[in-house]
Structures are given as structure tokens and as C-alpha cells.
Design a protein around this motif. Structure first.
Motif, PDB file in Angstrom:
ATOM      1  N   TYR B  52     -70.119 -24.070 -29.309  1.00  0.00           N
ATOM      2  CA  TYR B  52     -69.488 -25.130 -28.499  1.00  0.00           C
ATOM      3  C   TYR B  52     -69.452 -24.720 -27.020  1.00  0.00           C
ATOM      4  CZ  TYR B  52     -67.868 -28.215 -32.265  1.00  0.00           C
ATOM      5  OH  TYR B  52     -67.804 -29.108 -33.297  1.00  0.00           O
ATOM      6  N   ASP B  53     -69.117 -23.463 -26.776  1.00  0.00           N
ATOM      7  CA  ASP B  53     -69.077 -22.969 -25.383  1.00  0.00           C
ATOM      8  C   ASP B  53     -70.452 -23.065 -24.743  1.00  0.00           C
ATOM      9  OD1 ASP B  53     -66.439 -22.374 -25.691  1.00  0.00           O
ATOM     10  OD2 ASP B  53     -66.647 -20.192 -25.545  1.00  0.00           O
ATOM     11  N   GLU B  54     -71.464 -22.661 -25.505  1.00  0.00           N
ATOM     12  CA  GLU B  54     -72.832 -22.673 -24.959  1.00  0.00           C
ATOM     13  C   GLU B  54     -73.269 -24.089 -24.619  1.00  0.00           C
ATOM     14  OE1 GLU B  54     -75.002 -18.800 -26.944  1.00  0.00           O
ATOM     15  OE2 GLU B  54     -75.911 -20.750 -27.222  1.00  0.00           O
ATOM     16  N   ARG B  55     -72.951 -25.018 -25.513  1.00  0.00           N
ATOM     17  CA  ARG B  55     -73.369 -26.407 -25.290  1.00  0.00           C
ATOM     18  C   ARG B  55     -72.715 -26.983 -24.022  1.00  0.00           C
ATOM     19  NH1 ARG B  55     -72.519 -30.891 -29.823  1.00  0.00           N
ATOM     20  NH2 ARG B  55     -72.765 -29.079 -31.140  1.00  0.00           N
ATOM     21  N   ALA B  56     -71.470 -26.557 -23.775  1.00  0.00           N
ATOM     22  CA  ALA B  56     -70.746 -27.083 -22.601  1.00  0.00           C
ATOM     23  C   ALA B  56     -70.980 -26.231 -21.344  1.00  0.00           C
ATOM     24  CB  ALA B  56     -69.250 -27.115 -22.902  1.00  0.00           C
ATOM     25  N   HIS B  57     -71.726 -25.129 -21.478  1.00  0.00           N
ATOM     26  CA  HIS B  57     -71.864 -24.145 -20.387  1.00  0.00           C
ATOM     27  C   HIS B  57     -70.486 -23.692 -19.915  1.00  0.00           C
ATOM     28  CE1 HIS B  57     -76.162 -24.430 -20.144  1.00  0.00           C
ATOM     29  NE2 HIS B  57     -76.072 -25.744 -20.166  1.00  0.00           N
ATOM     30  N   PHE B  58     -69.624 -23.449 -20.887  1.00  0.00           N
ATOM     31  CA  PHE B  58     -68.257 -23.039 -20.562  1.00  0.00           C
ATOM     32  C   PHE B  58     -68.240 -21.721 -19.785  1.00  0.00           C
ATOM     33  CE2 PHE B  58     -64.268 -20.808 -21.780  1.00  0.00           C
ATOM     34  CZ  PHE B  58     -63.375 -21.656 -21.158  1.00  0.00           C
ATOM     35  N   GLU B  59     -69.311 -20.920 -19.934  1.00  0.00           N
ATOM     36  CA  GLU B  59     -69.324 -19.631 -19.232  1.00  0.00           C
ATOM     37  C   GLU B  59     -69.220 -19.823 -17.712  1.00  0.00           C
ATOM     38  OE1 GLU B  59     -71.955 -20.879 -20.784  1.00  0.00           O
ATOM     39  OE2 GLU B  59     -73.611 -20.909 -19.350  1.00  0.00           O
ATOM     40  N   LEU B  60     -69.756 -20.962 -17.204  1.00  0.00           N
ATOM     41  CA  LEU B  60     -69.666 -21.210 -15.761  1.00  0.00           C
ATOM     42  C   LEU B  60     -68.206 -21.435 -15.353  1.00  0.00           C
ATOM     43  CD1 LEU B  60     -72.749 -23.575 -15.278  1.00  0.00           C
ATOM     44  CD2 LEU B  60     -72.590 -21.152 -14.737  1.00  0.00           C
ATOM     45  N   GLN B  61     -67.481 -22.171 -16.200  1.00  0.00           N
ATOM     46  CA  GLN B  61     -66.052 -22.406 -15.949  1.00  0.00           C
ATOM     47  C   GLN B  61     -65.274 -21.101 -16.109  1.00  0.00           C
ATOM     48  OE1 GLN B  61     -64.569 -25.542 -15.222  1.00  0.00           O
ATOM     49  NE2 GLN B  61     -62.768 -24.268 -14.814  1.00  0.00           N
ATOM     50  N   ALA B  62     -65.564 -20.392 -17.192  1.00  0.00           N
ATOM     51  CA  ALA B  62     -64.784 -19.187 -17.521  1.00  0.00           C
ATOM     52  C   ALA B  62     -64.945 -18.100 -16.463  1.00  0.00           C
ATOM     53  CB  ALA B  62     -65.197 -18.657 -18.891  1.00  0.00           C
ATOM     54  N   THR B  63     -66.163 -17.963 -15.923  1.00  0.00           N
ATOM     55  CA  THR B  63     -66.359 -16.900 -14.932  1.00  0.00           C
ATOM     56  C   THR B  63     -65.748 -17.270 -13.580  1.00  0.00           C
ATOM     57  OG1 THR B  63     -68.591 -17.762 -14.513  1.00  0.00           O
ATOM     58  CG2 THR B  63     -68.417 -15.849 -15.958  1.00  0.00           C
TER      59      THR B  63
END
Lengths: 287, 198
Positions: B52-63
Motif C-alpha cells: 500500500y505504501d509503495e502504491r501511494a509513494h508514501f516514502e516521499l511523504q514519510a521522508t
């Protein structure tokens, strides 16, 4: 104190090199980053957030090197809105608020609720069912609700209708009313930048074409129209960039170098950007 | 970091009903032995959260948020560890029910082996998921379920003979799982940072 200091920043990818880039964002000011798609605006923002490795140079954010271990905690002072809001699709507004509440040390629930009401965001809808405009509004509400000192906005107003954009630009103006607050904003919508920015930096193909104080830039430059023969009569130092038109030429000129009585028009930021990018006139109108 | 784990639990709520369905299918199909799959399946919860994180590119938000790389990877391990720990008593209860219904004997060793395998699966597969993405990691996971479970059984047999004492055996196994998990978190942190920052 400068909210942001970038010196000699470089990052290379296959087929694209950003920099070397030098930028300052003075405290209490708004710096607009303008440039075409692929100019390097989002890359610059990711480098500032230290979520992308840099090849060289230095970045200081709110006085701290962004590779310092303390930078993670300093992110409490930085509100970020990216070009797309990146929350997992099954979350609702309540879940996202809970995530933010547990993540930021100075999360302001009352401010968040106020913004959510102001933007008319639905509480129980899943994030995937939000329109793009709603998603951006939610990201903006989050960025403005943890008492940040610096806002970093990457195409934050894209996808919003003009009325809402105007309302959000007002929020950004309110934010910098406090002299300790600053904003770095990148946008394709140069009319937005023209409305709120104190400084403009223009990126093109990874290079900084110019950085200037916006009001001075728009007052010092002017648009002139005439024939090719009339253009020949102008002093070389007056001409910044020229575009051939079907019935003559239009030139971006330095107002102070033009002869008295010349017919001049005040340029829009868009005009300056287009002329300079097309002419690749690095240094022609900057400092 | 608690907020990140809670976020994942909210994300996973929609998929939990499918997990319940799988538990029922495995219990009915494999009787007592099926109860161990509950533990192995819950060990895979972080993979779904990561997808789910990958699909939303949550890593950009999280970093962009005040989280270190360690926080970001450790939250997924904690989710997995919580999953296997919570699923252990459920698995035991189902195995006891199966024994009561005469569907097969209950051995606590079976459940503890599954717990160990679940922790080891997380330790082996999560670094690969953080480095190569969930799709590649899932393929590896299918292979690793067989490898880890087989190695675990062989290891228990061998260690059982050497150590003899059952309590001591489980302490050695727990210490081994903890050491591998610590190394795995460090590797995940390094690989995830490399993947995102490149």
C-alpha cells in the motif's frame, strides 16, 4: 538568518545534471522556484529534505546542515506539500490526522480541524475517493498544522480551482506575516508566484538561469515592440532577449537603458520566464 | 513510530477479513496442522502494508516527516512481530479445538516452530522488500516459506539432540531469532535508504 542556504549543490542522473546550484531564502520571505517540467525543481526539493543523495555542495535548513543527525527532528519545523499527496488509499481523514498527531511534536489539532472545515474536506471518505484538489488541500492542512517555521511546497496549488488557489495563497501570506516563517514554493502557475513571492529563482535544464527580487525584476525589465530596423537602433546593453513575431519583434529590455519616450509595457513573470528560457540568457537579467 | 504502526493497522483493516477467511479455509482443510498457517500468514502483514505504501509513494511523504530511516523500517518489523505474537494464542486455541473435536493432536512445539519461522521469514524477506520492492519480495517469500520452515525443522532436530533440555533449546532458538532480526533491521535500514536516496 537565512531559512535556506544552498551552495554548489549538484546531483547527476543519467541524462540530467542538476546544478551547481546556489540559493538563499531569507527568513520571513517567500522564494518561488519556476521552471519547466524536468527543470529540476522537485529534485532540488528532495535534496533539501535529504531524501535524495547529493553529489556535492551543501544545504543548510534553518541553520542546520541537512545531513546532520539532528535534521530528522528539525523536520518538525518544516511543513511539506509535494506535487501529489502520498497517503495510502484506504486511509480516511481521521486516520491521517492520527498519523500526523503521533508524528509531529507540536501538532495543532484545533488548527487542523479549522482548516479541514474551511476546505470542506469529508471526514469519512477514503483517501482514494478524494479529488486531486481535495488531496492537495488535505496535504496543505497537514503542513500548516504543526507550527512549522518553513514551508516547502512543490506544485502545491496545482489541481486547485482559481478561487481555492487564491484562498490558499492568502494562507501562505498569513504564514509569512511572522518574520520567523519562510516559504519555498515551486510552481508552474507563475501568476501564483507573482502574487506572493519576494524572490524568484528560475531553473532550466538543471541550471539556475537567474535569481532576483521579484518586484525589482519586474520593475527593471520591460517589454518593447517594434520593427527589426528599430531594434538595430537600440543599445546592445538594453536588450535582454528578443523574439521574432510575424509583424516585427518583441524584446525584453532593461528599462533604464532604453531611450526616453520609448513605448514600454510592464512584463508579467510569465513573459520574463519565457523570454529568458527561450534565449537561454543566463546572467542577462539576474544578479 | 507508534503512529506509523497504527497507520499500517488502519491500512490493513480492509484486508483483515480475507485473513480471517484464509484462517477458516486452512483450519478446515488441514485441521490441526492448518492452525500454524495463521502465524505464517500474519507474518506477511507487513508486506501488504508495504505494498500500500509503495502504491501511494508514501516514502516521499514519510521522508519529509520527522522519522529516521530506522523508524521507517522498524515500524514494519514491529507490525510483523505484533502479528505473530497476537496470532500465537489464536493458533493455539484453534489447535486445542481441533484436538477436542478429534481432528488431530496438539503439540505446542508446532506452534512455537511456526512463531520462530514467522520471525525468521520477516528477517529474511523484509530487507529484500525494502531493497527491491514488494513484488520481488513476494516471490522470494514464497520460496522462503519452504526454505525457512524446512531449515527450522532440521535445526530443531539437530539442536534438540545436542541440547536435550527443551527450555534451553527454546532459549537458544529465541536468542538466534533475535540476533538475526537485529541484523535484518540494520540491513533493511541500509538498503531502504540506498533505494530511496538513489
Amino acid at each position: 538568518m537565512n531559512a535556506l542556504e544552498i551552495r554548489g549543490l549538484t546531483r547527476s542522473f543519467p541524462g540530467f545534471t542538476l546544478g551547481p546550484l546556489d540559493l538563499n531564502l531569507p527568513g520571513g520571505c517567500i522564494l518561488g522556484l519556476v521552471g519547466q517540467n524536468g527543470a529540476g525543481k522537485s529534485t532540488t526539493i528532495r535534496l533539501i529534505l535529504n531524501s535524495l543523495r547529493r553529489d556535492g555542495g551543501s544545504i543548510r535548513v534553518l541553520g542546520l546542515d541537512n545531513q546532520d543527525a539532528a535534521f530528522t527532528q528539525l523536520k518538525n519545523d518544516i511543513g511539506v506539500v509535494l506535487d501529489t499527496a502520498n497517503f495510502p488509499e484506504t486511509l480516511t481523514l481521521k486516520h491521517i490526522a492520527a498519523l500526523m498527531r503521533g508524528s509531529y511534536t507540536r501538532w495543532d489539532e484545533a488548527r487542523f480541524n479549522e482548516l479541514v472545515q474551511r476546505f470542506g474536506l469529508p471526514e469519512n471518505k477514503k483517501f482514494r475517493d478524494f479529488s486531486r484538489g481535495m488531496q492537495q488541500k488535505l496535504a496543505i492542512a497537514c503542513a500548516l498544522s504543526h507550527q512549522a517555521r518553513l514551508l516547502i511546497l512543490d506544485e502545491a496549488t496545482a489541481g486547485l480551482d482559481p478561487l481555492v488557489r487564491d484562498e490558499i495563497l492568502d494562507l501562505f501570506r498569513e504564514f509569512v506575516a511572522d518574520e520567523e516563517h519562510s516559504i519555498l514554493i515551486s510552481s508552474h502557475i507563475s501568476s501564483d508566484l507573482e502574487k506572493i513571492c519576494d524572490y524568484i529563482a528560475c531553473l532550466h535544464q538543471g541550471k539556475l538561469l537567474f535569481t532576483a527580487e521579484k518586484d525589482a525584476l519586474l520593475e527593471d525589465l520591460a517589454l518593447w515592440q517594434g520593427s527589426a530596423e528599430q531594434l538595430e537602433e537600440l543599445a546592445d546593453e538594453a536588450i535582454v532577449a528578443v523574439q521574432q513575431q510575424p509583424y516585427g519583434v518583441t524584446a525584453l529590455v532593461k528599462r533604464a537603458e532604453m531611450p526616453a519616450g520609448a513605448q514600454l509595457e510592464k512584463p508579467r513573470l510569465d513573459d520574463v520566464f519565457l523570454f529568458v528560457v527561450k534565449q537561454q540568457g543566463k546572467g542577462a537579467c539576474g544578479k | 513510530m507508534k503512529a506509523l504502526v497504527m497507520k499500517d493497522l488502519h491500512v490493513l483493516r480492509a484486508t483483515l477479513k480475507y485473513y480471517l477467511f484464509l484462517i477458516m479455509v486452512f483450519t478446515l482443510a488441514m485441521r490441526s496442522a492448518g492452525s500454524i498457517f495463521i502465524i505464517l500468514y500474519t507474518a506477511m502483514l507487513p508486506y501488504t502494508a508495504l505494498a500500500y505504501d509503495e502504491r501511494a509513494h508514501f516514502e516521499l511523504q514519510a521522508t519529509a516527516m520527522p522519522y529516521s530511516w530506522r523508524d521507517l523500517v522498524l515500524s514494519k518489523y514491529i507490525l510483523g512481530w505484533l502479528g505473530v505474537i497476537v496470532s500465537l494464542p489464536i493458533s493455539i486455541a484453534i489447535a486445542l479445538l481441533c484436538q477436542y473435536l478429534g481432528w488431530g493432536p496438539f503439540y505446542i512445539e508446532q506452534q512455537l516452530s511456526a512463531l520462530f519461522s514467522g520471525v525468521m521469514l520477516l528477517a529474511v524477506c523484509l530487507p529484500v522488500m525494502f531493497r527491491k520492492g514488494v513484488e520481488v519480495g513476494r516471490v522470494l517469500n514464497i520460496l522462503m516459506v519452504l526454505v525457512v520452515c524446512t531449515v527450522a525443522m532440521m535445526m530443531f532436530a539437530l539442536l534438540g539432540e545436542i541440547i536435550g533440555n527443551a527450555v534451553l533449546l527454546w532459549l537458544v532458538v529465541a536468542a538466534f531469532a533475535a540476533a538475526v532480526s537485529v541484523a535484518s533491521v540494520k540491513l533493511s535500514e541500509k538498503w531502504y535508504k540506498k533505494r530511496i536516496m538513489e
